[in-house]
Design an enzyme around this catalytic site. Structure first.
Site, PDB file in Angstrom:
ATOM      1  N   GLY A   1       4.223  -4.297  11.186  1.00  0.00           N
ATOM      2  CA  GLY A   1       2.943  -4.970  10.701  1.00  0.00           C
ATOM      3  C   GLY A   1       2.637  -3.940   8.734  1.00  0.00           C
TER       4      GLY A   1
ATOM      5  N   ASP B   1       1.512  -0.928   9.433  1.00  0.00           N
ATOM      6  CA  ASP B   1       1.944   0.425  10.201  1.00  0.00           C
ATOM      7  C   ASP B   1       3.510   0.842  10.469  1.00  0.00           C
ATOM      8  OD1 ASP B   1       1.594   2.709  11.683  1.00  0.00           O
ATOM      9  OD2 ASP B   1       1.532   1.693  13.592  1.00  0.00           O
TER      10      ASP B   1
ATOM     11  N   GLY C   1      -3.678  -8.907  10.472  1.00  0.00           N
ATOM     12  CA  GLY C   1      -2.848  -9.298  11.048  1.00  0.00           C
ATOM     13  C   GLY C   1      -2.584 -10.205  12.362  1.00  0.00           C
TER      14      GLY C   1
ATOM     15  N   ILE D   1       0.391  -1.105  -0.076  1.00  0.00           N
ATOM     16  CA  ILE D   1      -0.491   0.302   0.335  1.00  0.00           C
ATOM     17  C   ILE D   1       0.387   1.490   0.555  1.00  0.00           C
ATOM     18  CG2 ILE D   1      -0.546   0.226   2.759  1.00  0.00           C
ATOM     19  CD1 ILE D   1      -3.434   1.180   2.198  1.00  0.00           C
TER      20      ILE D   1
ATOM     21  N   TYR E   1      -4.219  -8.566  14.765  1.00  0.00           N
ATOM     22  CA  TYR E   1      -5.127  -7.941  16.295  1.00  0.00           C
ATOM     23  C   TYR E   1      -6.057  -9.752  15.504  1.00  0.00           C
ATOM     24  CZ  TYR E   1      -4.432  -3.365  17.504  1.00  0.00           C
ATOM     25  OH  TYR E   1      -3.674  -1.746  17.790  1.00  0.00           O
TER      26      TYR E   1
ATOM     27  N   SER F   1      -7.206  -4.858  10.448  1.00  0.00           N
ATOM     28  CA  SER F   1      -7.481  -5.921  11.865  1.00  0.00           C
ATOM     29  C   SER F   1      -6.808  -7.298  11.952  1.00  0.00           C
ATOM     30  CB  SER F   1      -9.021  -6.142  12.077  1.00  0.00           C
ATOM     31  OG  SER F   1      -9.216  -4.554  12.625  1.00  0.00           O
TER      32      SER F   1
ATOM     33  N   ASN G   1      -3.003   2.101  16.050  1.00  0.00           N
ATOM     34  CA  ASN G   1      -3.212   1.212  17.154  1.00  0.00           C
ATOM     35  C   ASN G   1      -3.135   2.432  18.368  1.00  0.00           C
ATOM     36  OD1 ASN G   1      -0.570   2.281  18.046  1.00  0.00           O
ATOM     37  ND2 ASN G   1       0.219   0.633  17.361  1.00  0.00           N
TER      38      ASN G   1
HETATM   39  P1  ADP Z   1      -3.366  -5.343  12.740  1.00  0.00           P
HETATM   40  O1  ADP Z   1      -2.703  -5.040  13.900  1.00  0.00           O
HETATM   41  O2  ADP Z   1      -4.435  -4.551  12.740  1.00  0.00           O
HETATM   42  O3  ADP Z   1      -3.431  -6.618  12.888  1.00  0.00           O
HETATM   43  P2  ADP Z   1      -1.170  -5.513  10.958  1.00  0.00           P
HETATM   44  O4  ADP Z   1      -0.894  -4.363   9.883  1.00  0.00           O
HETATM   45  O5  ADP Z   1      -1.045  -6.271  11.588  1.00  0.00           O
HETATM   46  O6  ADP Z   1      -2.642  -4.796  11.528  1.00  0.00           O
HETATM   47  O7  ADP Z   1      -2.174  -6.536   9.389  1.00  0.00           O
HETATM   48  C1  ADP Z   1      -3.383  -6.099   8.424  1.00  0.00           C
HETATM   49  C2  ADP Z   1      -3.091  -6.726   7.302  1.00  0.00           C
HETATM   50  O8  ADP Z   1      -2.470  -5.215   6.422  1.00  0.00           O
HETATM   51  C3  ADP Z   1      -2.600  -7.632   7.347  1.00  0.00           C
HETATM   52  O9  ADP Z   1      -3.569  -8.106   6.301  1.00  0.00           O
HETATM   53  C4  ADP Z   1      -1.096  -7.425   6.459  1.00  0.00           C
HETATM   54  O10 ADP Z   1      -1.350  -8.492   5.560  1.00  0.00           O
HETATM   55  C5  ADP Z   1      -1.158  -6.674   5.849  1.00  0.00           C
HETATM   56  N1  ADP Z   1      -0.137  -5.870   5.446  1.00  0.00           N
HETATM   57  C6  ADP Z   1       1.099  -5.830   5.659  1.00  0.00           C
HETATM   58  N2  ADP Z   1       1.899  -5.267   5.630  1.00  0.00           N
HETATM   59  C7  ADP Z   1       1.092  -4.510   4.576  1.00  0.00           C
HETATM   60  C8  ADP Z   1       1.682  -3.476   2.875  1.00  0.00           C
HETATM   61  N3  ADP Z   1       2.995  -2.312   3.260  1.00  0.00           N
HETATM   62  N4  ADP Z   1       0.536  -2.765   2.656  1.00  0.00           N
HETATM   63  C9  ADP Z   1      -1.058  -3.427   2.497  1.00  0.00           C
HETATM   64  N5  ADP Z   1      -0.470  -4.018   3.419  1.00  0.00           N
HETATM   65  C10 ADP Z   1      -0.228  -4.386   4.430  1.00  0.00           C
END
Ligand code: ADP
Length: 178
Positions: free
Chosen positions: A31, A33, A124, A10, A126, A122, A23
């Protein structure tokens, strides 16, 4: 309907706003973030830290969204949405997750943006079950598009194949229902 599924990172998207799965502190994490903060550079963290705290350590409660600039990202803005932690589904998780999408779209409308990209909030650390989250993402975005005259381009970003397939299935179900 102007809802696309896109497989990739993204942080590379040239859209008006990318949504961060943040968060409550808005001070960064792992992740998506972590990826957004490292691509945006230190200005993003500094701007987040300046946002008011509602109570110690909480700048944004679950289900709400805060906007910042995109800093070094190709995207103009970052919308920091705080998804619910999955506790089994009895703690209002579905409504809170739906709010993340709906409030982000409202903010995009208020700011007169033309494109917005969402990660799988949420899904990942979460722990939200992917297929249930995909159904919510699709329901909220489809409902938004149907009920708003002003077009916004919505991109549901899948970082892995399982997420991509879950979005495809959810969109197919939504298309059949209408
Ligand atoms: P949360 O804490 O809300 O669960 P995470 O970041 O752990 O957030 O995960 C949310 C989603 O983002 C997961 O499906 C993960 O695979 C995805 N994700 C991780 N890195 C990226 C990225 N660079 N671009 C898009 N999606 C991502």
């Amino acid at each position: 309907m102007n809802i696309d599924i896109w497989h990739g990172d993204i942080t590379t998207l040239d859209v008006d706003a990318i949504v961060n799965a943040a968060n409550e502190s808005l001070l960064g994490g792992g992740g998506v973030d972590g990826a957004i903060h490292s691509a945006a550079g230190p200005g993003l963290l500094a701007e987040c830290a300046r946002l008011p705290e509602l109570r110690p350590g909480v700048r944004c409660p679950p289900g709400e969204v805060r906007a910042t600039a995109g800093h070094a990202l190709p995207a103009r803005h970052v919308f920091h949405a705080v998804g619910p932690v999955w506790h089994g589904g009895q703690r209002d998780e579905a409504a809170l997750l739906a709010n993340c999408y709906w409030q982000s779209l409202r903010l995009a409308e208020q700011m007169r943006l033309e494109s917005i990209a969402f990660p799988a909030i949420s899904c990942g650390v979460y722990g939200y079950p992917m297929h249930q989250a995909a159904a919510i993402a699709v329901t909220e975005t489809v409902t938004w598009q149907k009920s708003h005259a002003r077009p916004v381009r919505i991109v549901l970003v899948a970082y892995n194949t399982a997420t991509f397939k879950a979005y495809q299935q959810a969109l197919a179900v939504a298309a059949q229902a209408h």
